[in-house]
Motif scaffolding. Structure first.
Motif, PDB file in Angstrom:
ATOM      1  N   VAL A 163       0.857  -1.189   0.000  1.00 55.77           N
ATOM      2  CA  VAL A 163       0.000   0.000   0.000  1.00 55.77           C
ATOM      3  C   VAL A 163       0.889   1.233   0.000  1.00 55.77           C
ATOM      4  N   ASP A 164       0.382   2.321  -0.582  1.00 52.87           N
ATOM      5  CA  ASP A 164       1.132   3.574  -0.620  1.00 52.87           C
ATOM      6  C   ASP A 164       1.228   4.171   0.774  1.00 52.87           C
ATOM      7  N   LYS A 165       2.321   4.892   1.009  1.00 56.04           N
ATOM      8  CA  LYS A 165       2.536   5.522   2.304  1.00 56.04           C
ATOM      9  C   LYS A 165       1.395   6.472   2.667  1.00 56.04           C
ATOM     10  N   ASP A 166       0.873   7.195   1.672  1.00 55.84           N
ATOM     11  CA  ASP A 166      -0.154   8.192   1.948  1.00 55.84           C
ATOM     12  C   ASP A 166      -1.529   7.596   2.236  1.00 55.84           C
ATOM     13  N   SER A 167      -1.678   6.288   2.066  1.00 52.34           N
ATOM     14  CA  SER A 167      -2.955   5.646   2.407  1.00 52.34           C
ATOM     15  C   SER A 167      -2.795   4.619   3.516  1.00 52.34           C
ATOM     16  N   ARG A 168      -1.606   4.572   4.103  1.00 52.00           N
ATOM     17  CA  ARG A 168      -1.298   3.558   5.110  1.00 52.00           C
ATOM     18  C   ARG A 168      -2.182   3.688   6.352  1.00 52.00           C
ATOM     19  N   GLY A 169      -2.461   4.936   6.777  1.00 52.69           N
ATOM     20  CA  GLY A 169      -3.300   5.139   7.954  1.00 52.69           C
ATOM     21  C   GLY A 169      -4.693   4.593   7.757  1.00 52.69           C
ATOM     22  N   ARG A 170      -5.254   4.787   6.553  1.00 47.85           N
ATOM     23  CA  ARG A 170      -6.598   4.279   6.282  1.00 47.85           C
ATOM     24  C   ARG A 170      -6.622   2.760   6.261  1.00 47.85           C
ATOM     25  N   TRP A 171      -5.596   2.145   5.645  1.00 47.29           N
ATOM     26  CA  TRP A 171      -5.573   0.690   5.602  1.00 47.29           C
ATOM     27  C   TRP A 171      -5.397   0.089   6.990  1.00 47.29           C
ATOM     28  N   LYS A 172      -4.554   0.704   7.808  1.00 38.92           N
ATOM     29  CA  LYS A 172      -4.401   0.198   9.172  1.00 38.92           C
ATOM     30  C   LYS A 172      -5.671   0.396   9.979  1.00 38.92           C
ATOM     31  N   SER A 173      -6.352   1.526   9.770  1.00 40.18           N
ATOM     32  CA  SER A 173      -7.610   1.760  10.483  1.00 40.18           C
ATOM     33  C   SER A 173      -8.701   0.817  10.014  1.00 40.18           C
ATOM     34  N   LEU A 174      -8.626   0.390   8.748  1.00 37.26           N
ATOM     35  CA  LEU A 174      -9.599  -0.588   8.265  1.00 37.26           C
ATOM     36  C   LEU A 174      -9.487  -1.907   9.027  1.00 37.26           C
ATOM     37  N   GLY A 175      -8.328  -2.102   9.666  1.00 34.43           N
ATOM     38  CA  GLY A 175      -8.204  -3.283  10.519  1.00 34.43           C
ATOM     39  C   GLY A 175      -9.236  -3.296  11.631  1.00 34.43           C
ATOM     40  N   SER A 176      -9.785  -2.122  11.949  1.00 32.33           N
ATOM     41  CA  SER A 176     -10.835  -2.060  12.960  1.00 32.33           C
ATOM     42  C   SER A 176     -12.107  -2.749  12.490  1.00 32.33           C
ATOM     43  N   ILE A 177     -12.279  -2.827  11.155  1.00 31.25           N
ATOM     44  CA  ILE A 177     -13.428  -3.573  10.637  1.00 31.25           C
ATOM     45  C   ILE A 177     -13.245  -5.051  10.928  1.00 31.25           C
ATOM     46  N   ALA A 178     -11.991  -5.510  10.794  1.00 31.95           N
ATOM     47  CA  ALA A 178     -11.712  -6.891  11.189  1.00 31.95           C
ATOM     48  C   ALA A 178     -11.968  -7.073  12.681  1.00 31.95           C
ATOM     49  N   GLU A 179     -11.610  -6.039  13.472  1.00 29.12           N
ATOM     50  CA  GLU A 179     -11.921  -6.084  14.905  1.00 29.12           C
ATOM     51  C   GLU A 179     -13.421  -6.162  15.122  1.00 29.12           C
ATOM     52  N   PHE A 180     -14.177  -5.444  14.263  1.00 32.37           N
ATOM     53  CA  PHE A 180     -15.634  -5.532  14.366  1.00 32.37           C
ATOM     54  C   PHE A 180     -16.103  -6.947  14.078  1.00 32.37           C
ATOM     55  N   GLY A 181     -15.378  -7.624  13.150  1.00 33.95           N
ATOM     56  CA  GLY A 181     -15.726  -9.016  12.896  1.00 33.95           C
ATOM     57  C   GLY A 181     -15.633  -9.843  14.164  1.00 33.95           C
TER      58      GLY A 181
END
Length: 450
Positions: free
Chosen positions: A388-406
């Motif tokens: 993933v690009d550096k400038d979108s890394r925060g969003r991809w890591k935060s999307l891990g919270s959706i996995a947490e929601f799982g």
């Protein structure tokens, strides 16, 4: 986060790990991945892991079960946590990418202060007030506090870890993610030991609510320290490693075939889909294993906590094992091996239902499942951050919270199934869902170079 915001300049020359850099004071500095933000991130993760493992694994579900008398309420608590994280994940990730990671992390620290105070009050209220109505009020206060704490925790797992990845050259990310999760896992030994100490100091042999309350209060003290650490991250201290990233990227590109080059953009989406699926399955059971050992195997609080001391010790060895194997088999191949063995061990636990009360058989099986399933997690994270690009890394890591929601959302379903069908049936559903996740991971085989 833009290049200007991070204090980096695209005009800087190519560097390597031994290259001198020009600091803010105009003096030459030697580049090293062991920089300020990396060290602070490791400290923060260790504190957060200690707090979470002190109360999050066995204590809070037992506290809620005694408070309400039902498995399902423990599931509702997890669902509230997941909803809080999933509803804030993308905004938090966007803000950290667009403006400042350190400012978002600072805000998470403030939330941690608020949550620890509110949660401490909720368990004190639930202990001192003895009526059913008061117990439910305590549960609602606890749920609200956990929701706030969940947002702060999502920032630790999102923007904070994105900042950590920003500070490490891509060629070293697998190694440094082993360090990161090694710290987290080591802290998962400290947490249960702290709770065991509280149980032993109290002199109580059973699952008494006042002792569980004391363990939660100890954990809140550590969560407060996490909030303190989150106040001191600094975007300006990110080394200019995006130049190394570009150089490493070109080296990887030259080693890719046409299929890998054409479809490399799919890689983070596949990793994310597999993570969500694993979360959906795991969440149905992970919070109920302590209750399984308590209710079906009749283990004491100390005995259950010993299991959760053993797991992190072996998991650190599992990280090292997976990292070593990946250098020979490849990262994706190692992930499939580890996840596949984990799912197989869960099926074995289901088919040995006649022995479900025998902790001498079930506890080792559970320890093996927990260790081998998560041993490949640093490899999964390194693949995600490399593609993933550096400038979108925060969003991809935060999307891990959706996995947490799982994990959290399916915990509500798991609690209902555990009450209606028993724990073994819930384990079977988890195994089936996670089998599908392994097939998703197999899609990475032709895309990620070995």
């Amino acid at each position: 986060m833009s290049t200007e915001d991070s204090g980096l300049s695209e005009a800087r020359p190519l560097i390597n790990e031994a290259s001198p850099l020009i600091g803010d004071d105009g003096k030459k500095q030697k580049f090293t991945p062991w920089n300020y933000n990396v060290k602070l991130a490791l400290i923060s993760v260790m504190l957060a892991g200690t707090a979470d493992s002190t109360w999050g694994g066995t204590v809070v579900v037992s506290y809620v079960y005694i408070l309400t008398g039902q498995n399902s309420y423990a599931g509702y608590l997890e669902a509230a946590l997941g909803i809080a994280q999933i509803s804030t994940a993308l905004p938090v990730g966007y803000l950290s990418d667009r403006y400042s990671r350190s400012r978002v992390i600072f805000f998470g620290g403030i939330l941690a202060f608020i949550a620890t105070l509110c949660l401490s009050f909720s368990v004190l209220y639930g202990d001192f007030e003895s009526g059913d109505n008061e117990h439910m009020v305590s549960f609602y206060l606890l749920t609200g506090s956990v929701t706030i704490l969940g947002i702060s925790g999502g920032i630790v797992k999102g923007p904070l870890q994105a900042l950590y990845a920003d500070c490490i050259p891509s060629g070293k990310r697998s190694e440094f993610y082993v360090y990161l999760f090694g710290c987290y896992i080591f802290s998962n030994v400290i947490g249960p030991l702290l709770s065991i100490g509280v149980f032993q100091y109290s002199g109580e042999e059973g699952w008494e609510i006042n002792v569980l309350r004391d363990v939660i209060l100890v954990a809140m003290g550590i969560e407060f320290l996490v909030g303190v650490a989150m106040l001191f991250f600094d975007d300006k201290k990110i080394p200019p490693q995006e130049v190394i990233e570009g150089k490493d990227y070109e080296q990887k590109k030259r080693g890719e075939n046409r299929l890998q080059e054409k479809y490399r953009w799919l890689i983070p989406y596949i990793v994310f889909a597999a993570s969500v699926t694993l979360g959906l399955g795991g969440g149905m059971t992970v919070k109920f294993f302590p209750l399984y050992f308590k209710n079906d195997c009749h283990l004491s609080p100390t005995e259950v906590q010993i299991i959760y001391v053993i797991i992190p010790i072996f998991l650190v060895l599992g990280f090292i094992f997976a990292q070593k194997i990946s250098t020979r088999l490849g990262r994706v191949q190692t992930i499939i091996l580890c996840r596949g063995l984990g799912v197989t061990s869960l099926y074995v636990m289901v088919f040995l239902d006649d022995y479900r009360g025998d902790w001498r058989l079930m506890a080792p099986l559970y320890i093996f499942n927990a260790v081998i399933s998560d041993a490949s997690y640093p490899l999964e994270e390194s693949i995600l951050m490399d593609f993933v690009d550096k400038d979108s890394r925060g969003r991809w890591k935060s999307l891990g919270s959706i996995a947490e929601f799982g994990w959290s959302g399916s915990a509500a379903i798991g609690g209902i199934l555990a009450d209606a069908k028993g724990y073994s049936f819930t384990f079977l559903i988890t195994a089936c869902i996670q089998t599908f996740a392994v097939f998703l991971i197999c899609l990475l085989l032709p895309l990620v170079p070995r």
